[in-house]
Each structure stands twice: as C-alpha cells, then as structure tokens.
Motif scaffolding. Structure first.
Motif, short mmCIF file in Angstrom:
data_model
loop_
_atom_site.label_atom_id
_atom_site.label_comp_id
_atom_site.label_asym_id
_atom_site.label_seq_id
_atom_site.Cartn_x
_atom_site.Cartn_y
_atom_site.Cartn_z
N LYS A 139 0.07 60.79 80.88
CA LYS A 139 0.14 62.24 81.09
C LYS A 139 1.07 62.56 82.05
O LYS A 139 1.56 63.84 82.10
N GLU A 140 1.65 61.56 82.69
CA GLU A 140 2.79 61.93 83.62
C GLU A 140 4.05 61.65 83.08
O GLU A 140 5.07 62.11 83.92
N ARG A 141 4.30 61.05 81.95
CA ARG A 141 5.43 60.66 81.57
C ARG A 141 5.65 61.10 80.12
O ARG A 141 4.57 60.97 79.45
N ASP A 142 6.69 61.27 79.38
CA ASP A 142 6.81 61.42 77.93
C ASP A 142 6.97 60.25 77.24
O ASP A 142 7.99 59.51 77.21
N VAL A 143 5.73 59.79 76.50
CA VAL A 143 6.02 58.50 75.70
C VAL A 143 7.03 58.50 74.81
O VAL A 143 7.61 57.37 74.58
N LEU A 144 7.46 59.59 74.41
CA LEU A 144 8.44 59.49 73.17
C LEU A 144 9.91 59.13 73.91
O LEU A 144 10.80 58.55 73.14
N LYS A 145 10.04 59.18 75.19
CA LYS A 145 11.34 58.73 75.67
C LYS A 145 11.38 57.01 76.07
O LYS A 145 12.27 56.82 76.78
N LEU A 146 9.97 56.55 75.98
CA LEU A 146 10.26 55.15 76.33
C LEU A 146 11.14 54.20 75.70
O LEU A 146 11.76 53.48 76.45
N PRO A 147 11.27 54.41 74.35
CA PRO A 147 12.21 53.52 73.96
C PRO A 147 13.81 53.78 74.17
O PRO A 147 14.33 52.87 74.53
N GLU A 148 13.96 55.06 74.44
CA GLU A 148 15.39 55.47 74.94
C GLU A 148 15.50 54.89 76.43
O GLU A 148 16.66 54.39 76.75
N ARG A 180 9.95 57.17 66.06
CA ARG A 180 8.94 57.85 64.87
C ARG A 180 7.45 57.11 65.21
O ARG A 180 6.40 58.24 65.01
N CYS A 181 7.47 56.07 65.63
CA CYS A 181 5.94 55.57 65.80
C CYS A 181 5.35 56.03 67.00
O CYS A 181 4.07 56.52 67.20
N MET A 182 6.18 56.27 68.15
CA MET A 182 5.61 56.96 69.33
C MET A 182 5.31 58.46 69.04
O MET A 182 4.06 58.84 69.62
N GLU A 183 6.03 59.16 68.28
CA GLU A 183 5.67 60.48 67.70
C GLU A 183 4.45 60.61 67.09
O GLU A 183 3.56 61.42 67.30
N ALA A 184 4.27 59.46 66.17
CA ALA A 184 2.79 59.72 65.24
C ALA A 184 1.74 59.33 66.29
O ALA A 184 0.71 60.05 66.16
N LEU A 185 1.81 58.34 67.29
CA LEU A 185 0.95 58.32 68.23
C LEU A 185 0.41 59.44 69.08
O LEU A 185 -0.66 59.70 69.38
#
Length: 338
Positions: A139-148, A180-185
């Motif tokens: 909730k505290e961070r954007d998981v979509l940015k983890l790969p980046e 894309r996997c992170m977006e789906a989750l």
C-alpha cells in the motif's frame, strides 16, 4: 310485386352466401396461416431453448474443466476415494484425514490443480476469495515500479535471465513482461478485494482461476515480489542496516541461494515449471504477502510437524489461511465448519 320481392330477397341471400363463402375462405386461410406461424414459433422457441441449454452446459463444462480450484467436496469422502486399501500408507492417511475432521473441524476441501504452481495458487486463491487486502508494504509503494527499481536503481541487470514458469522466457523483454504481470496482479487484487459480496467475489475468483494465461501472470508477479524482497534483505545484510527476518538467514545459508541471483537461477526460475515451492519459499511467500499460512502435512501425522506455520514469526494482525498437503508438493484448500 311479390315476385319482385322474392327475387330481391333471393338475390340478397345468394349475394350474402357468396360473400360469406369468400370471407370464410379468407378466414380459413388466415387461421391456417396463424396456425403455421404459431407452430413455427413453437419450434423456434424449442430450438432456441435447446441451443441455450446446450451452450450453458458447454460453458459450465468448460469452466469446470479449466477451473484450477474445484468446488468443495466432503473431506472423509475424498479420503475414502483417494486412499483405498489396507496398506500402511493408506491407513495412515485415512487416520490423518479423520484427525482433521474430528479435531480440527475441517469438513470439506477444495482440490487444487496438481502442477508446480499448486502452493502459490492455493494461497492466492484464498487471499482473493476472502477479500484480504494488499499487504501493508504494497500500500505504501507502487508495485508496478518494482521491476524498474531492480533493473535501473539497483543495477540488477541479471533479471533479464528471469524465467516465467513453463514459458521459459529470458532476454531483454523480460522487463516488459514482468511489468505486465505486476499490472495483472495489482488490477485483479484491487478489484476482487473491493468486492464486498461474498458470492460475487467467489464468482470472480472462479472466472479468474479458470483462465491459465491470466493465472500464470499472477503467479509470476508473486514470484517476482519474492525476488524483490530477497534483494532488499540481501542489501540490508550487506550494508549492515536494520535486522532482517530470520527466514532470510535460512535462505542465504543454502549453497544454492547464497545471493539473489543464485536464488533466482536455482530456485525461483523453476517454480511453475519443474519444481514447486519448498518450505523455505513458503516462509518467504507468507512473509511477503503478510499472511500466516498454516499447513496441515498429512504425511507427518502423529509428529510435531503435522501442523506448521509459514512463517513461524508473524504479526497478530496478519490474516490466516490454511493449506493441506499429503507430500509437501501439491496442496489443497481445507474448509472449516463448526
């Protein structure tokens, strides 16, 4: 005069009769036409009803066939079917199931597809079906940015060697596929957890967990989150920052996972393809999702390892989910009834 009246009356009657004959013919033709239309409509309605019934049965059969988490079945009935005979192992398993039934109040179970995503699937299905929200750290961070973040901020170029389960995909496009996997989750988790109606949420889960392509994206996202947490813990240990969870000491103590790269290459990449989660990865899974995973290990019945919590150190506010396994490879979902 009478003759003229008679002739006029006769002519009128004949005209009326002739007119009636014509009208009668028209009425009969109209009735025949309406009767034909009615018959046709009945046949059409019957055909459409049969077609709709067939299509409904087809979709239901297809859904059931593809559903990776089946509907609940009676626990003892399942035990009796799966463990027939009088061998030592069969008796041991039946006794273990009876213990679950009478002492643990587990009356039903949901079978989970027996593949190398079994444990991740069983855990994620329960998180979704129970409407458990995102872990606090997500909730505290954007998981979509983890790969980046791993690729650019922390210089982990080796994530290009990441493999996606049965689809052993590696190369420069791994980053985009991970995103894309992170977006789906994130999208599916947010949508399902926001659904308050239990029945509606269950239908959403059944739909999601009957689509392999969508499922696999969720599992690969979970695997990558596990990798991300391993990298974070490794950096903390290397920089002697705040203490990390004891499970990471256990994980890095293995020769095959002494650092994040070896963990990914020797363990994570094969999950979903040739291996499933082992106990160390189950500890990690519970930790990153912030759930206490209670596992009933039937092959360890009558030992202290019959019931195990993953991780064994957890916060009181974490939700609890349960798994049932006969061999530490494939997992089912136990259902409790008081």
């Amino acid at each position: 005069g009478r003759h003229e009246v008679w002739s006029w009356t006769t002519a009128t009657k004949e005209s009326l009769c002739l007119m009636w004959q014509k009208v009668k013919v028209q009425i009969m033709l109209s009735m025949s036409f309406l009767d034909a239309v009615f018959w046709y409509c009945r046949r059409l309605y019957s055909f459409l009803a049969q077609l709709l019934k067939w299509w409904s049965n087809y979709l239901q059969t297809k859904l059931i066939r593809n559903l990776s988490v089946l509907t609940e079945v009676d626990l003892l009935g399942y035990s009796a079917r799966e463990w027939k005979g009088e061998t030592k192992q069969a008796k041991h398993m039946r006794e273990a199931y009876e213990e679950l039934f009478w002492s643990c109040h587990i009356k039903y179970l949901r079978q989970v597809r027996r593949d190398n995503y079994s444990a991740v699937r069983a855990v994620l299905f329960q998180i979704f079906s129970q409407g458990i929200p995102f872990p606090s750290w997500m909730k505290e961070r954007d998981v979509l940015k983890l790969p980046e973040k791993l690729l650019y901020s922390q210089g982990c170029n080796w994530i290009q060697q990441y493999s996606f389960g049965p689809e052993r995909y590696t190369g420069p496009n791994a980053f985009g596929k991970l995103r894309r996997c992170m977006e789906a989750l994130k999208t599916n988790w947010a949508e399902i957890s926001a659904t308050k109606d239990h029945e509606e949420r269950g239908n959403m889960c059944n739909t999601l967990f009957s689509d392999e392509s969508k499922e696999y994206k969720l599992y690969e996202a979970i695997k990558f989150i596990m990798l991300y947490e391993v990298v974070e813990a490794y950096e903390q240990i290397k920089n002697r920052e705040e203490p990390v969870h004891s499970l990471f000491s256990l994980l890095f103590a293995r020769d095959t996972s002494s650092d994040p790269l070896s963990f990914m290459m020797n363990h994570l990449n094969s999950i979903g393809d040739s291996i499933c989660l082992d106990q160390v990865e189950l500890f990690l899974l519970g930790y990153v999702l912030e759930v206490k995973i209670r596992v009933y290990r039937l092959h360890r019945f009558n030992t202290e390892e019959f019931q195990v919590n993953y991780p064994d150190e957890y916060r009181r506010e974490w939700n609890e989910i349960s798994l049932l396994t006969e061999d530490d490879h494939y997992y089912h979902i136990p259902l409790f009834r008081t």
